[in-house]
Design a protein around this motif. Structure first.
Motif, PDB file in Angstrom:
ATOM      1  N   VAL A 227      22.659  28.049  45.909  1.00 16.48           N
ATOM      2  CA  VAL A 227      24.083  27.150  46.208  1.00 16.48           C
ATOM      3  C   VAL A 227      24.762  27.167  44.785  1.00 16.48           C
ATOM      4  N   ILE A 228      26.099  27.415  45.342  1.00 17.35           N
ATOM      5  CA  ILE A 228      27.301  27.180  44.224  1.00 17.35           C
ATOM      6  C   ILE A 228      27.986  26.092  44.682  1.00 17.35           C
ATOM      7  N   VAL A 229      28.139  25.085  43.644  1.00 19.27           N
ATOM      8  CA  VAL A 229      28.913  24.064  44.113  1.00 19.27           C
ATOM      9  C   VAL A 229      30.142  23.910  43.207  1.00 19.27           C
ATOM     10  N   THR A 230      31.320  23.766  43.687  1.00 18.93           N
ATOM     11  CA  THR A 230      32.499  24.019  42.956  1.00 18.93           C
ATOM     12  C   THR A 230      33.700  23.119  43.641  1.00 18.93           C
ATOM     13  N   GLU A 231      34.876  23.080  42.831  1.00 20.68           N
ATOM     14  CA  GLU A 231      35.864  22.282  43.029  1.00 20.68           C
ATOM     15  C   GLU A 231      36.999  23.031  44.105  1.00 20.68           C
ATOM     16  N   ASN A 232      37.756  22.504  44.804  1.00 16.82           N
ATOM     17  CA  ASN A 232      38.900  23.295  45.756  1.00 16.82           C
ATOM     18  C   ASN A 232      39.250  24.625  45.497  1.00 16.82           C
ATOM     19  N   LEU A 233      39.947  24.839  44.407  1.00 15.45           N
ATOM     20  CA  LEU A 233      40.522  25.913  44.184  1.00 15.45           C
ATOM     21  C   LEU A 233      39.490  27.116  43.682  1.00 15.45           C
ATOM     22  N   PHE A 234      38.447  26.834  43.047  1.00 13.29           N
ATOM     23  CA  PHE A 234      37.747  27.742  42.514  1.00 13.29           C
ATOM     24  C   PHE A 234      36.824  28.351  43.537  1.00 13.29           C
ATOM     25  N   GLY A 235      36.445  27.347  44.579  1.00 11.66           N
ATOM     26  CA  GLY A 235      35.635  27.607  45.865  1.00 11.66           C
ATOM     27  C   GLY A 235      36.391  28.606  46.619  1.00 11.66           C
ATOM     28  N   ASP A 236      37.658  28.289  46.769  1.00 10.84           N
ATOM     29  CA  ASP A 236      38.629  29.284  47.814  1.00 10.84           C
ATOM     30  C   ASP A 236      38.483  30.542  47.193  1.00 10.84           C
ATOM     31  N   ILE A 237      38.654  30.675  45.858  1.00 15.32           N
ATOM     32  CA  ILE A 237      38.649  32.133  45.351  1.00 15.32           C
ATOM     33  C   ILE A 237      37.350  32.805  45.251  1.00 15.32           C
ATOM     34  N   LEU A 238      36.355  32.058  44.810  1.00 19.95           N
ATOM     35  CA  LEU A 238      35.075  32.727  44.706  1.00 19.95           C
ATOM     36  C   LEU A 238      34.546  32.915  46.115  1.00 19.95           C
ATOM     37  N   SER A 239      34.771  32.259  47.137  1.00 22.64           N
ATOM     38  CA  SER A 239      34.215  32.751  48.370  1.00 22.64           C
ATOM     39  C   SER A 239      34.763  34.038  48.947  1.00 22.64           C
ATOM     40  N   ASP A 240      36.281  34.099  48.758  1.00 26.11           N
ATOM     41  CA  ASP A 240      36.780  35.490  48.972  1.00 26.11           C
ATOM     42  C   ASP A 240      36.128  36.802  48.386  1.00 26.11           C
ATOM     43  N   ILE A 241      35.688  36.362  46.949  1.00 26.76           N
ATOM     44  CA  ILE A 241      34.931  37.457  46.314  1.00 26.76           C
ATOM     45  C   ILE A 241      33.666  37.522  46.885  1.00 26.76           C
ATOM     46  N   ALA A 242      33.096  36.501  47.110  1.00 22.63           N
ATOM     47  CA  ALA A 242      31.517  36.581  47.876  1.00 22.63           C
ATOM     48  C   ALA A 242      31.557  37.206  49.039  1.00 22.63           C
ATOM     49  N   ALA A 243      32.712  37.157  49.826  1.00 27.18           N
ATOM     50  CA  ALA A 243      32.995  37.702  51.168  1.00 27.18           C
ATOM     51  C   ALA A 243      32.679  39.451  51.095  1.00 27.18           C
ATOM     52  N   MET A 244      32.962  40.058  50.057  1.00 29.73           N
ATOM     53  CA  MET A 244      32.986  41.346  50.216  1.00 29.73           C
ATOM     54  C   MET A 244      31.306  41.951  49.832  1.00 29.73           C
ATOM     55  N   LEU A 245      30.439  41.018  49.712  1.00 34.63           N
ATOM     56  CA  LEU A 245      29.088  41.347  49.428  1.00 34.63           C
ATOM     57  C   LEU A 245      28.539  41.402  51.174  1.00 34.63           C
ATOM     58  N   THR A 246      29.248  41.009  51.905  1.00 31.67           N
ATOM     59  CA  THR A 246      28.705  41.226  53.344  1.00 31.67           C
ATOM     60  C   THR A 246      29.670  42.199  53.987  1.00 31.67           C
ATOM     61  N   GLY A 247      30.464  42.822  53.140  1.00 28.70           N
ATOM     62  CA  GLY A 247      31.226  44.120  53.598  1.00 28.70           C
ATOM     63  C   GLY A 247      32.644  43.852  53.819  1.00 28.70           C
ATOM     64  N   SER A 248      32.890  42.480  54.369  1.00 19.04           N
ATOM     65  CA  SER A 248      34.173  42.190  54.767  1.00 19.04           C
ATOM     66  C   SER A 248      34.788  40.808  54.871  1.00 19.04           C
ATOM     67  N   ILE A 249      35.945  40.350  54.535  1.00 20.68           N
ATOM     68  CA  ILE A 249      36.322  39.087  54.732  1.00 20.68           C
ATOM     69  C   ILE A 249      36.123  38.607  56.118  1.00 20.68           C
ATOM     70  N   GLY A 250      36.066  39.555  56.897  1.00 18.74           N
ATOM     71  CA  GLY A 250      35.810  39.501  58.571  1.00 18.74           C
ATOM     72  C   GLY A 250      34.512  38.941  59.076  1.00 18.74           C
ATOM     73  N   MET A 251      33.667  38.925  58.050  1.00 17.89           N
ATOM     74  CA  MET A 251      32.207  38.477  58.389  1.00 17.89           C
ATOM     75  C   MET A 251      32.026  37.139  57.734  1.00 17.89           C
ATOM     76  N   LEU A 252      33.130  36.466  57.259  1.00 17.72           N
ATOM     77  CA  LEU A 252      32.502  35.194  56.495  1.00 17.72           C
ATOM     78  C   LEU A 252      33.113  33.769  57.281  1.00 17.72           C
ATOM     79  N   PRO A 253      31.981  33.162  57.532  1.00 19.00           N
ATOM     80  CA  PRO A 253      32.275  31.674  58.591  1.00 19.00           C
ATOM     81  C   PRO A 253      32.130  30.811  57.661  1.00 19.00           C
ATOM     82  N   SER A 254      32.813  29.565  58.364  1.00 22.66           N
ATOM     83  CA  SER A 254      32.770  28.312  57.286  1.00 22.66           C
ATOM     84  C   SER A 254      32.632  27.230  58.159  1.00 22.66           C
ATOM     85  N   ALA A 255      32.361  25.739  57.871  1.00 21.73           N
ATOM     86  CA  ALA A 255      31.989  24.641  58.457  1.00 21.73           C
ATOM     87  C   ALA A 255      32.673  23.704  57.382  1.00 21.73           C
ATOM     88  N   SER A 256      33.549  22.979  58.103  1.00 21.84           N
ATOM     89  CA  SER A 256      34.171  21.881  57.104  1.00 21.84           C
ATOM     90  C   SER A 256      33.695  20.673  57.554  1.00 21.84           C
TER      91      SER A 256
END
Ligand code: NAD
Ligand code: IPM
Ligand code: MN
Length: 342
Positions: A227-256
């Motif tokens: 689990v990575i916990v981080t503030e708003n802006l860092f989380g925005d950027i890091l999650s787009d980077i992490a999306a590429m581990l799944t092959g595409s940003i088109g694979m990453l879901p979220s719950a708010s």
């Protein structure tokens, strides 16, 4: 009878939302749906990205399913013009959705769709817990002809409540990501996370990582994270980077999610993809997986959530590949493949 508000939004939003509703109807036959314009579409119709009526409808619902907002039509550098993103930020703030969960679960079938090497991705199953209603996104903004500023502000309470979400979600450890070598907000973040850890979660291993290093480690050794916990802006950027581990940003879901009893908002991590809107090529899987999170976290329907996730996994294992994953499947073909596996 669960009641779901749907907000297709702009660009590919309507194209990925319609098939997701079709799937939800299959899984939850007694669910009712209420659709509203949101984002740029709402600016065009009402002059504002989120009307009071739509906010009230969300508050009355059990969960909200969102496509994406924004696009070149509404892009402006004029601080006084309405922006589609104001709807998104307003909704998060008004509903108190402080906890944004972004699970990154690269499927074995997609290891070769990632630009990263298979050996690096293998075994990765991580969760980004992004603080969603504080930080530089919501601090005071100023602008004159010659200068501009955005204030980054956090309270100890805001840090504690998001850290608590992260500790509860941890299976092996929590990595708290900050920029404590530079930012005062980060130094207080780090201290607060450690105090909470000592008081309530000392059995969960806790590491700190500076955000620049975290960005690098996400590419170099992603399977080291839980689990990575981080503030708003860092989380925005890091999650787009992490999306590429799944092959595409088109694979990453979220719950708010907010406090118990508030409806959550479920949406893909990606945006309105104006460059492919209208071509029928959008990958709908991030939205299907967001619907699975809606079933699990929003409606408490664990079995239905798992059924949907398995149907997505199976379709991919059988070879489904939209264009962003290196294939040729259309949105409609991807939908049919998942429906066939439900
Ligand atoms: P984007 O995520 O919309 O697109 C980035 C790239 O990824 C594009 O090449 C796009 O074609 C591709 N892509 C994204 N989703 C895809 C999908 N499902 N299938 C296939 N390819 C996909 O990011 P952007 O272009 O920087 O932003 C476009 C607009 O979206 C901006 O107005 C931005 O503010 C907005 N946005 C909205 C949200 C949201 O509504 N939650 C999130 C991010 C960006
Ligand atoms: C996201 C988006 C939004 C954000 C934008 C569109 C306001 O990028 O949900 O990740 O920055 O939070
Ligand atoms: Mn983003």
């Amino acid at each position: 009878m669960p009641h779901i508000v749907t907000l297709p939004g702009d660009g590919i939003g309507p194209e990925i939302l319609a098939p997701t509703v079709e799937i939800l109807r299959e899984l939850v036959p007694d669910a009712t749906f209420e659709q509203h314009v949101f984002g740029g579409a709402s600016i065009d119709e009402h002059g504002t990205a989120m009307t009071d009526e739509v906010l009230e409808a969300m508050k009355r619902s059990d969960a909200v399913l969102l496509g994406a907002v924004g696009g070149p039509k509404w892009d402006t550098t004029d601080p006084n013009a309405p922006r589609p993103e104001q709807g998104l930020l307003g909704m998060r703030k008004e509903l108190g959705l402080f906890a944004n969960l972004r699970p990154v679960r690269p499927l074995e079938a997609l290891y070769d769709a990632s630009p990263l090497k298979r050996e690096g991705i293998e075994g990765t199953d991580l969760l980004v817990v992004r603080e969603l209603t504080g930080g530089i996104y919501f601090g005071e903004k100023t602008r004159t002809a010659t200068d501009a500023s955005d204030l980054c502000h956090y309270t100890v309470k805001e840090v504690e409540r998001i850290a608590r979400v992260a500790f509860k979600a941890a299976r092996t450890k929590v990595t708290s990501v900050d920029k404590a070598n530079v930012l005062e907000t980060s130094r207080q973040w780090r201290q607060t996370v450690h105090e909470l850890h000592a008081e309530e979660f000392s059995s969960v291993p806790l590491d700190d990582l500076l955000v620049d290093n975290a960005a690098m480690q996400l590419v170099a050794a992603p399977s080291d994270f839980d689990v990575i916990v981080t503030e708003n802006l860092f989380g925005d950027i890091l999650s787009d980077i992490a999306a590429m581990l799944t092959g595409s940003i088109g694979m990453l879901p979220s719950a708010s999610l907010g406090e118990d009893g508030t409806p959550g908002v479920f949406e893909p991590v990606h945006g309105s993809a104006p460059d492919i809107a209208g071509t029928g090529a959008a990958n709908p899987l991030a939205t299907f997986l967001s619907a699975a999170l809606l079933l699990r976290h929003g409606l408490g329907l664990q079995d239905e959530a798992r059924t949907l996730e398995s149907a997505v996994d199976q379709a991919l294992t059988q070879g489904l590949r939209t264009r962003d994953l290196g294939g040729t499947a259309s949105t409609a073909e991807a939908t049919a493949a998942v429906l066939a596996n439900l």
